[in-house]
Write a protein that holds these residues in place. Structure first.
Motif, PDB file in Angstrom:
ATOM      1  N   GLY A  74       0.796  -1.225   0.000  1.00 22.58           N
ATOM      2  CA  GLY A  74       0.000   0.000   0.000  1.00 22.58           C
ATOM      3  C   GLY A  74       0.825   1.270   0.000  1.00 22.58           C
ATOM      4  N   ASN A  75       1.886   1.318   0.812  1.00 24.20           N
ATOM      5  CA  ASN A  75       2.695   2.537   0.848  1.00 24.20           C
ATOM      6  C   ASN A  75       3.457   2.759  -0.452  1.00 24.20           C
ATOM      7  N   THR A  76       3.819   1.681  -1.126  1.00 27.74           N
ATOM      8  CA  THR A  76       4.440   1.829  -2.441  1.00 27.74           C
ATOM      9  C   THR A  76       3.461   2.446  -3.424  1.00 27.74           C
ATOM     10  N   PHE A  77       2.200   2.026  -3.377  1.00 22.40           N
ATOM     11  CA  PHE A  77       1.197   2.605  -4.269  1.00 22.40           C
ATOM     12  C   PHE A  77       1.067   4.110  -4.026  1.00 22.40           C
ATOM     13  N   LEU A  78       1.067   4.500  -2.746  1.00 27.84           N
ATOM     14  CA  LEU A  78       0.980   5.932  -2.436  1.00 27.84           C
ATOM     15  C   LEU A  78       2.181   6.690  -2.990  1.00 27.84           C
ATOM     16  N   ALA A  79       3.375   6.153  -2.730  1.00 24.91           N
ATOM     17  CA  ALA A  79       4.596   6.827  -3.182  1.00 24.91           C
ATOM     18  C   ALA A  79       4.640   6.912  -4.699  1.00 24.91           C
ATOM     19  N   ASP A 429      10.834   3.245   4.665  1.00 26.59           N
ATOM     20  CA  ASP A 429      11.191   2.581   5.917  1.00 26.59           C
ATOM     21  C   ASP A 429      10.071   1.670   6.402  1.00 26.59           C
ATOM     22  N   ARG A 430       8.827   2.075   6.185  1.00 27.66           N
ATOM     23  CA  ARG A 430       7.694   1.262   6.662  1.00 27.66           C
ATOM     24  C   ARG A 430       6.744   0.973   5.514  1.00 27.66           C
ATOM     25  N   MET A 431       6.290  -0.285   5.457  1.00 28.28           N
ATOM     26  CA  MET A 431       5.306  -0.704   4.465  1.00 28.28           C
ATOM     27  C   MET A 431       3.982  -0.982   5.159  1.00 28.28           C
ATOM     28  N   GLU A 432       2.888  -0.691   4.460  1.00 26.49           N
ATOM     29  CA  GLU A 432       1.554  -1.036   4.942  1.00 26.49           C
ATOM     30  C   GLU A 432       0.826  -1.806   3.856  1.00 26.49           C
ATOM     31  N   ILE A 433      -0.130  -2.625   4.264  1.00 23.50           N
ATOM     32  CA  ILE A 433      -0.857  -3.457   3.316  1.00 23.50           C
ATOM     33  C   ILE A 433      -1.690  -2.603   2.359  1.00 23.50           C
ATOM     34  N   SER A 434      -2.040  -3.191   1.229  1.00 23.61           N
ATOM     35  CA  SER A 434      -2.986  -2.584   0.304  1.00 23.61           C
ATOM     36  C   SER A 434      -4.394  -2.832   0.844  1.00 23.61           C
TER      37      SER A 434
END
Length: 442
Positions: A74-79, A429-434
């Motif tokens: 999820g955080n990759t999608f945001l970035a 640094d931190r990942m969150e689920i999609s």
């Protein structure tokens, strides 16, 4: 009791003083100074001052590929959504190409130009693993707003698979119209290919449902015949170049889909795995060279597909090791055609969780990275988010040019000379689920 407490305090102070006196790791110091800190991954954050150093990094790139370690990040999608906005608004990129259906996304853009709702068309063509993610909704909103602006962000796809409902609704009729334009009766084409084409569009081959040999042969032969006719006499056919490219790939895709044993992991079949990679790479290169010649493209895909090459990656899994020895991923295929025009970004995460919108089990907790791994070193810089350019080998220290442990593909630790795999790395640094979004189905 008091004495033991004092002893513990003294011991703790001694450890703290020893740590403070220990020499700083020069690798961490170099990364702290040279990696580009990114202030925010919020897609709505339009202050791009933190991203502007990327202008010089990406100055020579006409295709920027944004990877992701898994499809549940999820955080990759945001970035990535924020990076898409930056590249679109500040660097002139005006095509967004997804790891989604070559036909589906082409048809979506046609429908948008005809007046369909851009957000709905996006959701009807791009893989649901993204469109149903809450973290992707800001990107869809940006795309939809841009589609009706003087500076649209055109949608494209490069995957030979069929990934949305548009192919089921329109593909057979579109093929019949192309056939009629080159002297092949449309009704006859439909009769010959309707059943095997539906099998491909609906993905039924993955559950073991395969058309009979005569139907399979009819599709492959009819599509080859249509392509030959289009080459010889179809110069006036609308979107002729698109159809020639699609027809060039459909035979290989169909044959591979029907011959692959989907009861086994595709990783165990390097020959079958390679077909989709090759077709994705060829179609991304075609988009850059032909359909959008001279324009700037953002490509969104999994880092395993995006990689420049995998042969030098050391991985503990024997299955992956066998696959990587010979596999030419889509990124390598595209790079062979585009050279330095393409810049591939992998993504690293130090901690957190990953899980797709379709997860059937609990989210996966990221394990603590090995000490001295690239994630560990970047974490120790204190940067919450950062971008590391690997493309200028002469500016990299020797330790970063050599083999290092990292886990940019599926969060499995591997060792590689990462500048030979990716041109740059985005560190979170931190990942969150999609998270699954509450969005309309259409």
């Amino acid at each position: 009791m008091v004495r033991s407490g004092l002893l513990a305090l003294v011991a703790g102070l001694a450890l703290a003083l020893a740590a403070a006196a220990a020499p700083a790791d020069p690798r961490v110091a170099w990364l702290r100074d040279e990696a580009i800190p990114i202030r925010s991954i919020a897609p709505g954050d339009g202050d791009f001052s933190d991203l502007r150093p990327l202008r010089s990094v990406l100055a020579g790139a006409r295709v920027v590929v944004l990877g992701e370690a898994t499809h549940g990040d999820g955080n990759t999608f945001l970035a990535k959504a924020r990076l898409v906005r930056f590249l679109h608004q500040e660097m002139g990129f005006d095509v967004l190409a997804f790891e989604s259906g070559f036909y589906d996304c082409w048809k979506a853009w046609q429908r948008i130009e005809a007046g369909d709702d851009p957000a709905a068309a996006f959701r009807q063509s791009v893989f649901p693993i993204w469109t149903r993610s809450a973290q992707l909704q800001p990107l869809i909103d940006h795309f939809a707003a841009a589609a009706r602006s003087p500076r649209p962000l055109e949608l494209a796809g490069f995957d030979p698979q069929f990934t949305g409902e548009l192919s089921g609704r329109h593909l057979l009729d579109d093929l019949a119209r192309v056939a009629e334009a080159v002297g092949m009766p449309g009704d006859e084409l439909k009769r010959r290919v309707a059943v095997p084409l539906a099998n491909l569009v609906e993905g039924k081959y993955e559950s073991g449902e395969i058309p009979d040999p005569a139907a399979r042969a009819a599709l492959v032969e009819t599509m080859a015949d249509l392509r030959e006719r289009l080459l010889r006499q179809g110069r006036a056919v609308p979107e002729r170049a698109f159809w020639l490219r699609w027809l060039a790939s459909i035979g290989d895709f169909a044959t591979n889909s029907w011959s692959t044993d989907f009861t086994r992991s595709l990783l165990e079949s390097p020959e079958d795995y390679a077909v989709r990679e090759r077709l994705m790479g060829e179609q991304l290169a075609w988009l850059a060279r032909e359909r959008f010649a001279g324009r700037k493209i953002i490509a969104w895909m999994h880092s395993g597909h995006a990689a420049r090459g995998l042969a030098g990656v050391e991985v503990p899994s024997p299955v992956h090791a066998r696959l990587y020895r010979t596999l030419q991923p889509a990124g390598a295929v595209a790079r062979a055609a585009l050279g330095e025009e393409i810049y591939v970004v992998g993504v690293l995460a130090y901690q957190g969780r990953t899980g797709t919108v379709f997860r059937r089990s609990s989210p996966e907790e990221l394990l603590r990275p090995t000490e001295g791994s690239l994630e560990d070193l970047l974490h120790r810089t204190g940067h919450a988010h950062a971008f590391l350019d690997l493309s200028r080998a002469g500016r990299l220290p020797r330790w970063l040019r050599g083999p290092l442990i990292a886990r940019p593909i599926g969060y499995k630790e591997m060792r590689a000379r990462w500048r030979e795999v990716f041109d740059g790395l985005l560190f979170l640094d931190r990942m969150e689920i999609s998270e699954r979004a509450a969005v309309p189905s259409r």
